[in-house]
Write an enzyme that holds these catalytic residues in place. Sequence first.
Site, mmCIF file in Angstrom:
data_model
loop_
_atom_site.group_PDB
_atom_site.id
_atom_site.type_symbol
_atom_site.label_atom_id
_atom_site.label_comp_id
_atom_site.label_asym_id
_atom_site.label_seq_id
_atom_site.Cartn_x
_atom_site.Cartn_y
_atom_site.Cartn_z
ATOM 1 N N CYS A 131 0.831 -1.211 0.000
ATOM 2 C CA CYS A 131 0.000 0.000 0.000
ATOM 3 C C CYS A 131 0.867 1.263 0.000
ATOM 4 C CB CYS A 131 -0.986 -0.051 1.170
ATOM 5 S SG CYS A 131 -2.398 1.044 0.971
ATOM 6 N N HIS A 132 0.894 2.029 1.102
ATOM 7 C CA HIS A 132 1.807 3.173 1.184
ATOM 8 C C HIS A 132 3.194 2.751 1.688
ATOM 9 C CE1 HIS A 132 -2.053 5.424 1.172
ATOM 10 N NE2 HIS A 132 -1.343 6.358 0.589
ATOM 11 N N GLU A 162 -5.934 7.233 -3.992
ATOM 12 C CA GLU A 162 -5.681 8.380 -3.111
ATOM 13 C C GLU A 162 -6.768 9.442 -3.285
ATOM 14 O OE1 GLU A 162 -4.021 8.714 -0.175
ATOM 15 O OE2 GLU A 162 -2.101 8.360 -1.171
#
Length: 225
Positions: A131-132, A162
């Site tokens: 993910c991030h 996002e």
Amino acid sequence: MTKRILFVFTSADRTLTGANTGWYLPEAAHPYYVLSPHFIIDFASPKGPNPPVDEYSVQTFQDDVPKFLQDPVVKNKLATTKKLSEVNPDDYDAVFYVGGHGPVLDLASDPVNGQLASAFYRAGKVTSAVCHGPAALVGATDASGESIFAGKPATGFSNVEEEIVGKVKDVPFLLEDKIKSLGGKYEKAPEPWEPKVIVAGNLITGQNPASAHPIGEAILQALQK
């Protein structure tokens, strides 16, 4: 000898707009369920003990609260989380970066983390993130000083995802754009929120929360070779 994996968490608890953030519950829990029966797992973060969990993720993934957050072994690991500066990469066979918006805010620009991630990658060890989490790898370089993303397929939280969650202004950069700017061949699932995991040598990346379990499986396969 049992292999060891380092799970790295963010220490950031606020975004650029002041909103709550931290590490995203299922992105630690789901890979942990896959990997913990087979390997020794240690936790680390920039500031050490009790890295902050994203409150929204706790509310959204309530099944993981008793299974992960209330598990006595996990509670102890979180309470005794090492500082990144205390970690010796030689002690581990793999590193995994847990997602949540937090890593974009602290791990991406943390020089200690940049050195740590580079050390894992250069040693040919599994260097993974979901993910991030891949934001924690933007400062990592190979032996020639090139970004570990350069010329390789990789994924991470997409620009469209996002935008859907309304967090574009909460982070200093968009991960999809950053991977591309570093020379990475960014790929994503056909639709937002669908799982996507890419294995590019010892670099393993996952796109979003749905990719958390599959990336655990990919790490398991890589370490069992």
